[in-house]
Design a protein around this motif. Sequence first.
Motif, PDB file in Angstrom:
ATOM      1  N   VAL A 197       0.884  -1.361  -0.077  1.00  0.00           N
ATOM      2  CA  VAL A 197      -0.013  -0.102  -0.064  1.00  0.00           C
ATOM      3  C   VAL A 197       0.879   1.258  -0.146  1.00  0.00           C
ATOM      4  CG1 VAL A 197      -1.851   1.231   1.213  1.00  0.00           C
ATOM      5  CG2 VAL A 197      -1.768  -1.258   1.270  1.00  0.00           C
ATOM      6  N   ARG A 198       0.823   2.050  -1.199  1.00  0.00           N
ATOM      7  CA  ARG A 198       1.620   3.308  -0.975  1.00  0.00           C
ATOM      8  C   ARG A 198       0.413   4.376  -1.439  1.00  0.00           C
ATOM      9  NH1 ARG A 198       6.874   2.936  -4.632  1.00  0.00           N
ATOM     10  NH2 ARG A 198       7.456   1.290  -3.255  1.00  0.00           N
ATOM     11  N   GLY A 199       0.299   5.235  -0.695  1.00  0.00           N
ATOM     12  CA  GLY A 199      -0.565   6.519  -1.123  1.00  0.00           C
ATOM     13  C   GLY A 199      -1.723   5.951  -1.306  1.00  0.00           C
ATOM     14  N   ASP A 200      -2.140   6.467  -2.644  1.00  0.00           N
ATOM     15  CA  ASP A 200      -3.672   5.700  -3.034  1.00  0.00           C
ATOM     16  C   ASP A 200      -3.371   4.550  -4.085  1.00  0.00           C
ATOM     17  OD1 ASP A 200      -2.694   7.027  -5.247  1.00  0.00           O
ATOM     18  OD2 ASP A 200      -4.320   8.523  -5.614  1.00  0.00           O
ATOM     19  N   GLN A 201      -2.454   3.952  -4.051  1.00  0.00           N
ATOM     20  CA  GLN A 201      -2.095   3.047  -4.725  1.00  0.00           C
ATOM     21  C   GLN A 201      -2.050   1.577  -4.036  1.00  0.00           C
ATOM     22  OE1 GLN A 201       1.247   2.979  -7.598  1.00  0.00           O
ATOM     23  NE2 GLN A 201      -0.273   3.238  -9.492  1.00  0.00           N
ATOM     24  N   VAL A 202      -2.556   0.480  -4.379  1.00  0.00           N
ATOM     25  CA  VAL A 202      -2.850  -0.730  -3.679  1.00  0.00           C
ATOM     26  C   VAL A 202      -2.141  -2.056  -4.822  1.00  0.00           C
ATOM     27  CG1 VAL A 202      -3.821  -2.454  -2.322  1.00  0.00           C
ATOM     28  CG2 VAL A 202      -4.577   0.174  -2.247  1.00  0.00           C
ATOM     29  N   LYS A 203      -1.195  -2.597  -4.503  1.00  0.00           N
ATOM     30  CA  LYS A 203      -0.889  -3.722  -5.038  1.00  0.00           C
ATOM     31  C   LYS A 203      -1.209  -4.929  -4.641  1.00  0.00           C
ATOM     32  CE  LYS A 203       3.636  -3.296  -6.842  1.00  0.00           C
ATOM     33  NZ  LYS A 203       5.125  -3.266  -6.852  1.00  0.00           N
ATOM     34  N   ILE A 204      -1.992  -5.671  -5.483  1.00  0.00           N
ATOM     35  CA  ILE A 204      -2.578  -6.785  -5.077  1.00  0.00           C
ATOM     36  C   ILE A 204      -2.201  -8.106  -5.616  1.00  0.00           C
ATOM     37  CG2 ILE A 204      -5.082  -7.969  -5.093  1.00  0.00           C
ATOM     38  CD1 ILE A 204      -6.346  -5.100  -4.902  1.00  0.00           C
ATOM     39  N   GLY A 205      -2.221  -9.250  -5.023  1.00  0.00           N
ATOM     40  CA  GLY A 205      -1.747 -10.354  -5.581  1.00  0.00           C
ATOM     41  C   GLY A 205      -2.742 -11.269  -5.600  1.00  0.00           C
ATOM     42  N   ILE A 206      -2.970 -12.070  -6.506  1.00  0.00           N
ATOM     43  CA  ILE A 206      -4.280 -13.023  -6.985  1.00  0.00           C
ATOM     44  C   ILE A 206      -3.701 -14.405  -7.279  1.00  0.00           C
ATOM     45  CG2 ILE A 206      -6.177 -13.339  -8.169  1.00  0.00           C
ATOM     46  CD1 ILE A 206      -5.663 -10.168  -8.956  1.00  0.00           C
ATOM     47  N   LYS A 207      -4.279 -15.244  -6.263  1.00  0.00           N
ATOM     48  CA  LYS A 207      -3.728 -16.508  -6.576  1.00  0.00           C
ATOM     49  C   LYS A 207      -5.301 -17.324  -7.091  1.00  0.00           C
ATOM     50  CE  LYS A 207      -0.802 -20.198  -4.517  1.00  0.00           C
ATOM     51  NZ  LYS A 207      -0.565 -21.024  -3.477  1.00  0.00           N
ATOM     52  N   ALA A 208      -5.384 -17.758  -8.198  1.00  0.00           N
ATOM     53  CA  ALA A 208      -6.633 -18.581  -8.501  1.00  0.00           C
ATOM     54  C   ALA A 208      -6.205 -19.490  -9.380  1.00  0.00           C
ATOM     55  CB  ALA A 208      -7.069 -17.542  -9.242  1.00  0.00           C
ATOM     56  N   PRO A 209      -7.040 -20.288  -9.517  1.00  0.00           N
ATOM     57  CA  PRO A 209      -6.764 -21.621 -10.618  1.00  0.00           C
ATOM     58  C   PRO A 209      -6.843 -20.905 -12.079  1.00  0.00           C
ATOM     59  CG  PRO A 209      -8.731 -21.941  -9.121  1.00  0.00           C
ATOM     60  CD  PRO A 209      -8.484 -20.682  -8.948  1.00  0.00           C
ATOM     61  N   ARG A 210      -6.186 -21.670 -12.850  1.00  0.00           N
ATOM     62  CA  ARG A 210      -5.982 -21.624 -14.392  1.00  0.00           C
ATOM     63  C   ARG A 210      -7.405 -20.978 -14.934  1.00  0.00           C
ATOM     64  NH1 ARG A 210      -1.860 -24.226 -17.543  1.00  0.00           N
ATOM     65  NH2 ARG A 210      -0.077 -23.269 -17.153  1.00  0.00           N
ATOM     66  N   SER A 211      -8.580 -21.838 -14.676  1.00  0.00           N
ATOM     67  CA  SER A 211      -9.785 -21.570 -15.080  1.00  0.00           C
ATOM     68  C   SER A 211     -10.444 -20.034 -14.964  1.00  0.00           C
ATOM     69  CB  SER A 211     -10.749 -22.638 -14.825  1.00  0.00           C
ATOM     70  OG  SER A 211     -10.817 -22.640 -13.339  1.00  0.00           O
ATOM     71  N   ILE A 212      -9.794 -19.622 -14.020  1.00  0.00           N
ATOM     72  CA  ILE A 212     -10.323 -18.169 -13.530  1.00  0.00           C
ATOM     73  C   ILE A 212      -9.645 -17.324 -14.396  1.00  0.00           C
ATOM     74  CG2 ILE A 212     -10.770 -16.753 -11.671  1.00  0.00           C
ATOM     75  CD1 ILE A 212     -12.781 -19.154 -11.256  1.00  0.00           C
ATOM     76  N   SER A 213     -10.048 -16.450 -15.049  1.00  0.00           N
ATOM     77  CA  SER A 213      -9.507 -15.339 -15.575  1.00  0.00           C
ATOM     78  C   SER A 213      -9.480 -14.047 -14.962  1.00  0.00           C
ATOM     79  CB  SER A 213      -9.853 -15.024 -17.185  1.00  0.00           C
ATOM     80  OG  SER A 213     -11.206 -14.986 -17.291  1.00  0.00           O
ATOM     81  N   VAL A 214      -8.388 -13.427 -14.744  1.00  0.00           N
ATOM     82  CA  VAL A 214      -8.485 -12.032 -14.235  1.00  0.00           C
ATOM     83  C   VAL A 214      -7.792 -10.891 -14.874  1.00  0.00           C
ATOM     84  CG1 VAL A 214      -6.961 -11.077 -12.155  1.00  0.00           C
ATOM     85  CG2 VAL A 214      -7.628 -13.541 -11.913  1.00  0.00           C
ATOM     86  N   HIS A 215      -8.537  -9.811 -14.929  1.00  0.00           N
ATOM     87  CA  HIS A 215      -8.271  -8.704 -15.672  1.00  0.00           C
ATOM     88  C   HIS A 215      -8.418  -7.473 -15.034  1.00  0.00           C
ATOM     89  CE1 HIS A 215      -7.570 -11.437 -19.275  1.00  0.00           C
ATOM     90  NE2 HIS A 215      -8.849 -11.968 -18.952  1.00  0.00           N
ATOM     91  N   ARG A 216      -7.772  -6.478 -15.514  1.00  0.00           N
ATOM     92  CA  ARG A 216      -8.044  -5.246 -15.150  1.00  0.00           C
ATOM     93  C   ARG A 216      -9.378  -4.726 -15.592  1.00  0.00           C
ATOM     94  NH1 ARG A 216      -2.549  -4.283 -15.942  1.00  0.00           N
ATOM     95  NH2 ARG A 216      -1.307  -3.688 -13.995  1.00  0.00           N
ATOM     96  N   GLU A 217     -10.215  -4.216 -14.793  1.00  0.00           N
ATOM     97  CA  GLU A 217     -11.638  -3.656 -15.240  1.00  0.00           C
ATOM     98  C   GLU A 217     -11.653  -2.907 -16.317  1.00  0.00           C
ATOM     99  OE1 GLU A 217     -14.394  -1.686 -12.646  1.00  0.00           O
ATOM    100  OE2 GLU A 217     -16.097  -2.477 -13.716  1.00  0.00           O
ATOM    101  N   GLU A 218     -10.746  -2.001 -16.212  1.00  0.00           N
ATOM    102  CA  GLU A 218     -10.903  -1.099 -17.444  1.00  0.00           C
ATOM    103  C   GLU A 218     -10.482  -1.447 -18.779  1.00  0.00           C
ATOM    104  OE1 GLU A 218      -8.907  -0.595 -14.541  1.00  0.00           O
ATOM    105  OE2 GLU A 218      -6.845   0.246 -15.129  1.00  0.00           O
TER     106      GLU A 218
END
Lengths: 85, 167
Positions: A25-46
């Motif tokens: 967490v730095r200022g208004d930025q948050v770094k997030i780690g995601i551990k998920a099965p390969r079948s789950i796709s993870v994308h930035r919403e924008e």
Amino acid sequence: MLVLTRKRDESIIIGDDIKVTIVEVRGDQVKIGIKAPRSISVHREEIYQEIQDENRRAALQADAMVDLKALMEEESNKELPEKKL
Amino acid sequence: MHINTTRFGRIEVGEGDIIRFPKGILGFEGVERYVLLPHEDGSPFRFLQAVDDPDLAFVVTNPVWFCPDYTVEALQEDMERIGLNEPKDALILSIVTLPRQGGAVTANLLAPIVINSANGLAKQVIQTESKYRTRHDIKEEMRRAREIVQDANQTASSLAASLRTVG
């Protein structure tokens, strides 16, 4: 929406096999780690949103055929990149 | 079978010509079946026409002719979803956006369509952490392509769009 407060290095578990960790967490930025099965796709919403918007823009309008012909005519006057085979 | 289209009239297509997007195309999730139609002789463009929606069609193109070094990085699981084991079976197409009022004709290199030519299954792939964008000016890319081709070190193999699986 469920709202949880977490500190750095703390996680939340979604279902049985998705883990979301606050890495930094730095200022208004948050770094997030995601551990998920390969079948789950993870994308930035924008990015997801941008692609959806672009697809909608790309879906042909009634007058689009004319535009494509005009483009080809313009391009055929120029040299296409030469392919080396 | 016959399909009705707004722009091409009533056309005859074979069952084997149907391309199926199990998840649809982003923004058009309910539409699964499409066919590829030619544009004109010698044209690098094609139309991706929805089978079940006469109005819905996209202009698509294999981007290699204006972006010779194009590389798609697709997630393993995305390729598994369309049963793609052999990269050589992949047909890669970019969706082209025509300008509404002037402006550039652009291609979406960030989220290409990957078709498994062996079984007709397809998916729009979202590349993560990619250098590509949703709007690449095709003419500008062609200018860049000329420079690449002029580079004596350029090998012929790099002129085929390549597909790499990651993750």
